[in-house]
Design a protein around this motif. Structure first.
Motif, PDB file in Angstrom:
ATOM      1  N   LYS A   1       4.959  -9.238  21.236  1.00  0.00           N
ATOM      2  CA  LYS A   1       6.006  -9.521  22.219  1.00  0.00           C
ATOM      3  C   LYS A   1       5.759 -10.842  22.925  1.00  0.00           C
ATOM      4  O   LYS A   1       4.626 -11.329  22.983  1.00  0.00           O
ATOM      5  CB  LYS A   1       6.059  -8.395  23.268  1.00  0.00           C
ATOM      6  CG  LYS A   1       6.568  -7.079  22.689  1.00  0.00           C
ATOM      7  CD  LYS A   1       6.866  -6.083  23.785  1.00  0.00           C
ATOM      8  CE  LYS A   1       7.495  -4.829  23.185  1.00  0.00           C
ATOM      9  NZ  LYS A   1       7.915  -3.871  24.195  1.00  0.00           N
TER      10      LYS A   1
ATOM     11  N   LYS B   1      -7.333 -18.474  24.794  1.00  0.00           N
ATOM     12  CA  LYS B   1      -7.278 -17.002  24.856  1.00  0.00           C
ATOM     13  C   LYS B   1      -5.837 -16.576  25.113  1.00  0.00           C
ATOM     14  O   LYS B   1      -5.207 -17.038  26.058  1.00  0.00           O
ATOM     15  CB  LYS B   1      -8.177 -16.472  25.962  1.00  0.00           C
ATOM     16  CG  LYS B   1      -9.658 -16.558  25.606  1.00  0.00           C
ATOM     17  CD  LYS B   1     -10.511 -16.138  26.795  1.00  0.00           C
ATOM     18  CE  LYS B   1     -11.936 -16.622  26.614  1.00  0.00           C
ATOM     19  NZ  LYS B   1     -12.602 -16.970  27.872  1.00  0.00           N
TER      20      LYS B   1
ATOM     21  N   LEU C   1      -3.013 -14.332  26.387  1.00  0.00           N
ATOM     22  CA  LEU C   1      -2.683 -13.256  27.329  1.00  0.00           C
ATOM     23  C   LEU C   1      -1.249 -12.814  27.105  1.00  0.00           C
ATOM     24  O   LEU C   1      -0.413 -13.613  26.702  1.00  0.00           O
ATOM     25  CB  LEU C   1      -2.830 -13.767  28.759  1.00  0.00           C
ATOM     26  CG  LEU C   1      -4.184 -14.376  29.115  1.00  0.00           C
ATOM     27  CD1 LEU C   1      -4.131 -14.997  30.502  1.00  0.00           C
ATOM     28  CD2 LEU C   1      -5.274 -13.312  29.029  1.00  0.00           C
ATOM     29  N   HIS C   2      -0.967 -11.544  27.414  1.00  0.00           N
ATOM     30  CA  HIS C   2       0.419 -11.086  27.354  1.00  0.00           C
ATOM     31  C   HIS C   2       0.663 -10.155  28.533  1.00  0.00           C
ATOM     32  O   HIS C   2      -0.218  -9.952  29.348  1.00  0.00           O
ATOM     33  CB  HIS C   2       0.730 -10.417  26.002  1.00  0.00           C
ATOM     34  CG  HIS C   2      -0.053  -9.173  25.722  1.00  0.00           C
ATOM     35  ND1 HIS C   2       0.536  -7.949  25.508  1.00  0.00           N
ATOM     36  CD2 HIS C   2      -1.381  -8.960  25.631  1.00  0.00           C
ATOM     37  CE1 HIS C   2      -0.405  -7.051  25.274  1.00  0.00           C
ATOM     38  NE2 HIS C   2      -1.569  -7.635  25.343  1.00  0.00           N
ATOM     39  N   GLN C   3       1.892  -9.625  28.633  1.00  0.00           N
ATOM     40  CA  GLN C   3       2.350  -8.818  29.769  1.00  0.00           C
ATOM     41  C   GLN C   3       2.569  -9.705  31.001  1.00  0.00           C
ATOM     42  O   GLN C   3       1.652  -9.989  31.780  1.00  0.00           O
ATOM     43  CB  GLN C   3       1.384  -7.660  30.094  1.00  0.00           C
ATOM     44  CG  GLN C   3       1.317  -6.594  29.024  1.00  0.00           C
ATOM     45  CD  GLN C   3       2.632  -5.816  28.835  1.00  0.00           C
ATOM     46  OE1 GLN C   3       3.542  -5.930  29.655  1.00  0.00           O
ATOM     47  NE2 GLN C   3       2.735  -5.062  27.765  1.00  0.00           N
TER      48      GLN C   3
ATOM     49  N   SER D   1       1.126 -12.905  18.891  1.00  0.00           N
ATOM     50  CA  SER D   1       1.097 -12.127  20.141  1.00  0.00           C
ATOM     51  C   SER D   1       0.365 -10.806  19.901  1.00  0.00           C
ATOM     52  O   SER D   1       0.633 -10.119  18.914  1.00  0.00           O
ATOM     53  CB  SER D   1       2.524 -11.838  20.610  1.00  0.00           C
ATOM     54  OG  SER D   1       2.505 -10.875  21.641  1.00  0.00           O
ATOM     55  N   PRO D   2      -0.546 -10.443  20.798  1.00  0.00           N
ATOM     56  CA  PRO D   2      -1.369  -9.239  20.579  1.00  0.00           C
ATOM     57  C   PRO D   2      -0.555  -7.981  20.274  1.00  0.00           C
ATOM     58  O   PRO D   2      -0.973  -7.167  19.463  1.00  0.00           O
ATOM     59  CB  PRO D   2      -2.126  -9.100  21.901  1.00  0.00           C
ATOM     60  CG  PRO D   2      -2.218 -10.495  22.437  1.00  0.00           C
ATOM     61  CD  PRO D   2      -0.946 -11.161  22.025  1.00  0.00           C
ATOM     62  N   PHE D   3       0.601  -7.803  20.908  1.00  0.00           N
ATOM     63  CA  PHE D   3       1.433  -6.635  20.623  1.00  0.00           C
ATOM     64  C   PHE D   3       2.849  -7.036  20.206  1.00  0.00           C
ATOM     65  O   PHE D   3       3.815  -6.309  20.444  1.00  0.00           O
ATOM     66  CB  PHE D   3       1.433  -5.658  21.808  1.00  0.00           C
ATOM     67  CG  PHE D   3       0.195  -4.804  21.859  1.00  0.00           C
ATOM     68  CD1 PHE D   3       0.156  -3.533  21.313  1.00  0.00           C
ATOM     69  CD2 PHE D   3      -0.972  -5.310  22.430  1.00  0.00           C
ATOM     70  CE1 PHE D   3      -0.994  -2.763  21.338  1.00  0.00           C
ATOM     71  CE2 PHE D   3      -2.137  -4.546  22.456  1.00  0.00           C
ATOM     72  CZ  PHE D   3      -2.147  -3.271  21.906  1.00  0.00           C
TER      73      PHE D   3
ATOM     74  N   TYR E   1      -2.536 -12.273  37.851  1.00  0.00           N
ATOM     75  CA  TYR E   1      -3.771 -13.026  37.625  1.00  0.00           C
ATOM     76  C   TYR E   1      -3.644 -14.460  38.168  1.00  0.00           C
ATOM     77  O   TYR E   1      -4.491 -14.921  38.936  1.00  0.00           O
ATOM     78  CB  TYR E   1      -4.083 -13.038  36.127  1.00  0.00           C
ATOM     79  CG  TYR E   1      -5.263 -13.883  35.748  1.00  0.00           C
ATOM     80  CD1 TYR E   1      -6.556 -13.492  36.083  1.00  0.00           C
ATOM     81  CD2 TYR E   1      -5.094 -15.082  35.057  1.00  0.00           C
ATOM     82  CE1 TYR E   1      -7.651 -14.276  35.725  1.00  0.00           C
ATOM     83  CE2 TYR E   1      -6.178 -15.860  34.697  1.00  0.00           C
ATOM     84  CZ  TYR E   1      -7.449 -15.455  35.035  1.00  0.00           C
ATOM     85  OH  TYR E   1      -8.520 -16.231  34.696  1.00  0.00           O
TER      86      TYR E   1
ATOM     87  N   ASN F   1       3.889  -9.426  33.894  1.00  0.00           N
ATOM     88  CA  ASN F   1       3.528  -8.883  35.196  1.00  0.00           C
ATOM     89  C   ASN F   1       2.026  -9.087  35.459  1.00  0.00           C
ATOM     90  O   ASN F   1       1.630  -9.626  36.506  1.00  0.00           O
ATOM     91  CB  ASN F   1       3.897  -7.390  35.096  1.00  0.00           C
ATOM     92  CG  ASN F   1       3.810  -6.629  36.365  1.00  0.00           C
ATOM     93  OD1 ASN F   1       2.986  -6.933  37.211  1.00  0.00           O
ATOM     94  ND2 ASN F   1       4.658  -5.622  36.512  1.00  0.00           N
ATOM     95  N   ALA F   2       1.205  -8.706  34.499  1.00  0.00           N
ATOM     96  CA  ALA F   2      -0.251  -8.844  34.621  1.00  0.00           C
ATOM     97  C   ALA F   2      -0.659 -10.311  34.710  1.00  0.00           C
ATOM     98  O   ALA F   2      -1.538 -10.682  35.506  1.00  0.00           O
ATOM     99  CB  ALA F   2      -0.938  -8.175  33.431  1.00  0.00           C
TER     100      ALA F   2
END
Lengths: 203, 203
Positions: free
Chosen positions: A50, A59, A61-63, A46-48, A70, A65-66
């Motif tokens: 989480k 690709k 993605l995380h977050q 996970s990029p951060f 999308y 909400n975002a």
């Protein structure tokens, strides 16, 4: 056709709105559910650090909400213009504020402090937010924003069962419009179908 | 022409990205700064009792993140497509995760616990986030997303001085790309002009 892989713990919470929107869109997706132990080893995926993450054609993605915002474009769950999108964003971020208070209670290590935090949520925070949410739904024809179904309903609807489990009470009991909203949301054919198929989890 | 009124405390923090974007857009706006005491009396003016709020032609908006995204459309600070918008949303929400950790430290009432929280932020959380942010900026031609200026730069750039004050250290010292990014952001003519005019506040 895009390939989707959702990675999250074996709970609803922040993963469920994404799962529900993907199912609503008729997308097949890999529903990877990892244990806390497995996650410690996979954290760098996970990029951060989480979860949830959503891989779209490889690709990451995380977050949540975002990610929901999308997906909502293709799912036709956004507003009709920027003003309507703003109303959706406001309610989702307001729900996040409430959710984070519940999360702080849930992760509190000191049992006495935890009880105090829970009492504050049940006696103050929940009534404050939910009475306003109830009015909002009343004024928006039974939805959270713009008088129509949007990803705000999926965000709150997807998360809602986890709140009930975390707080151990029927959070909707005193809010007739929210109660109706929830029942109606759970009757959306694709949502109903997802609920009948998804793994049963307490949280 | 729309009338704008921003209400916030006399600090930068969550109000500053909105102020900066409005100034970048060339919009005159009322910059209302209230004391904590005044705010207790005016609290019901905010839909969920929080600041900042932005009144646009008398309609009260809240949630700074949502407000910035909305203004960014007219300011030409959004992405060129949904994928680019998603990258902006992800970085802003990731920054919010970091910011909330700092906020929990800042509002901690117990001095000993507060020190522990501060140490954890300086030794773990800040390096974790900022080393990733630094790499992100390096890979995006000196910006936070999509290789060009966006409202993500305004969000992080507007908030950044408050982080320096809250943590009492030069948070950029070890991150050359972030240092360059910050200097470049502060040189944007409208940003520079705003900084020269804005009320001087510690936080």
């Amino acid at each position: 056709m895009s390939q989707y892989k959702l990675t999250y713990f074996n709970v609803k919470a922040l993963g469920e709105p994404i799962r529900m929107i993907l199912h609503y869109m008729g997308k097949d997706f890999e529903d990877e559910r990892v244990s806390l132990e497995e996650w410690q080893k996979l954290k760098q995926r996970s990029p951060f650090g989480k979860l949830p993450t959503l891989e779209v054609d490889g690709k990451v993605l995380h977050q949540s909400n975002a990610v929901c915002r999308y997906l909502a474009k293709e799912a036709n769950l956004r507003g009709s213009n920027d003003w309507e999108d703003l109303q959706i964003d406001i309610i989702v971020d307001t729900f996040q504020d409430f959710r984070k208070e519940v999360s702080l209670f849930h992760h509190e290590p000191d049992p006495a402090v935890k009880e105090t935090k829970k009492a504050k949520i049940l006696n103050e925070t929940l009534p404050y937010y939910f009475s306003k949410f109830d009015k909002m739904v009343e004024e928006n024809k039974g939805y959270f924003a713009n008088g129509k179904l949007s990803w705000a309903d999926f965000y709150l609807g997807g998360f809602s069962d986890s709140l009930v489990t975390l707080l151990g009470v029927d959070i909707y009991a005193d809010y007739p419009n929210l109660k109706t909203w929830r029942a109606k949301f759970f009757e959306i054919p694709q949502v109903k179908d997802w609920i009948s198929k998804r793994p049963q989890t307490a949280l």
